[in-house]
Design a protein around this motif. Structure first.
Motif: not given
Length: 365
Positions: A23-24, A29-34, A36-45, A240-241
């Motif tokens: 569940f997200w 700002t810190k999803p339960p798992i790593e 990518s792209l959650t910063t952008y799509f978090g704002k989209v949602f 990812h580094d």
């Protein structure tokens, strides 16, 4: 005290059938798992939630899972963010809508016959592999499309293209193009993974590696020939580094850059394109696919990085053109690729799909 935001829809990060969906909370700002792209799509949602237009949906956000989902139905919406094989998911006919980064149609992006080279040969081979890998999904999708038509069940949902956005782009004050420190900048990997000594890729390379090696070599030559221009070059271990400090440095240097170089990755479309656009950089890219958010974009597309020195010199000596492209880049981001605009695009497509199904609540009280 922790404030829990009430969500009209449910959002889940889904890796594969071997792991349960997470569940997200899209405001976290810190999803339960790593992922990518959650910063952008978090704002989209968040833009979708703020609109209060749709509710009662289950959003599965996956990286490249195209075989199975935890559930199906007219209330399920899927976002596939990282599938660089351009595949049509097998479950497309079982859900209400599918949105996909990098799309379902690849491009060759070169002419191996008129411009023969190892890079173009490997690009052709990769293009043909993508076509072959995509055949099962294409057949499955069109079979269900044909079957629905024959049985009078109506159309199945299209797969909608959406931009990659950015990985972790800080919101910084936009800096005037003339006052930026760096004339041109590239930070990224050349080889992001090590291949076995028995792998052909370890001997011949990949389109990404060959393209970036060529670009870097040309850029170094340009720097030696034109020491009056400030060139910033940073080769990293891989996407990812990046550490949080690397991200801050990357964003700050990007905002202080006039011309952002955008070489291809595994695909031609990369997050760097959108990061540079957001910061108002002048963008020099390789070939780009035809997408609603890319067609007509104010970028300079080149066929060969050998053209780079001439392009850089002419741009940097034309302040008026640089200023015009700077503003066009910012406007394109705001009008086509920003979080609110993409959120509105998703809402419009969902409303179009939901217009055929009265069971979904479109206008909650």
């Amino acid at each position: 005290m922790t404030v829990i935001n009430a969500l009209a829809n449910q959002y889940y990060l889904y890796i594969s059938k071997d792991q349960k969906p997470f569940f997200w909370d899209i405001y976290d700002t810190k999803p339960p798992i790593e992922f990518s792209l959650t910063t952008y799509f978090g704002k989209v949602f968040q833009a979708i939630e703020k609109s209060s237009v749709i509710s009662g949906l289950v959003f599965y956000v996956t990286w490249n899972e195209i075989d199975e989902l935890p559930s199906y139905g007219q209330n399920v919406v899927v976002f596939i963010l990282g599938d660089e094989w351009y595949r049509i998911p097998k479950y497309a006919h079982k859900v209400r809508a599918v949105f996909k980064c990098v799309g379902t149609s690849s491009i060759l992006g070169c002419n191996p016959l008129l411009q023969p080279s190892l890079l173009n040969l490997l690009t052709l081979i990769q293009f043909l592999r993508i076509l072959v890998v995509g055949v099962p999904g294409w057949i499955n999708y069109h079979w269900h499309k044909f079957k629905n038509l024959v049985l009078g069940k109506g159309q199945i949902t299209p797969v909608y293209d959406i931009p990659l956005g950015y990985h972790n782009s800080k919101d910084l004050p936009i800096k005037n193009i003339e006052s930026r420190l760096y004339d041109t900048y590239f930070s990224g990997s050349v080889i992001h993974r090590q291949y076995s000594v028995w792998s052909v890729k370890s001997w011949l390379g990949t389109p990404k590696a060959l393209s970036r090696k060529l670009m870097i070599a040309i850029l170094n030559q340009f720097q030696k020939k034109h020491p009056e221009f400030k060139v910033e070059l940073s080769i990293t271990g891989g996407y990812h580094d990046r550490t949080s400090d690397d991200e801050r440095s990357y964003c700050e240097i990007m905002m202080d850059t006039k011309i952002c170089l955008v070489p291809r990755g595994t695909s031609f479309e990369t997050t760097r394109l959108f990061e540079g656009m957001k910061y108002g950089c002048v963008l020099v890219t390789e070939a780009l696919p035809s997408r609603w958010y890319l067609d007509g974009a104010p970028v300079i597309q080149i066929q060969n990085w050998q053209e780079l020195p001439w392009i850089l010199k002419n741009l940097l000596e034309n302040k008026q053109l640089m200023a015009e492209m700077h503003h066009k880049s910012l406007n394109w981001w705001q009008d086509k690729c920003s979080e609110n605009v993409v959120g509105e695009y998703i809402i419009a497509k969902l409303k179009r799909e939901f217009s055929r199904n009265s069971e979904i609540n479109l206008d909650p009280p």
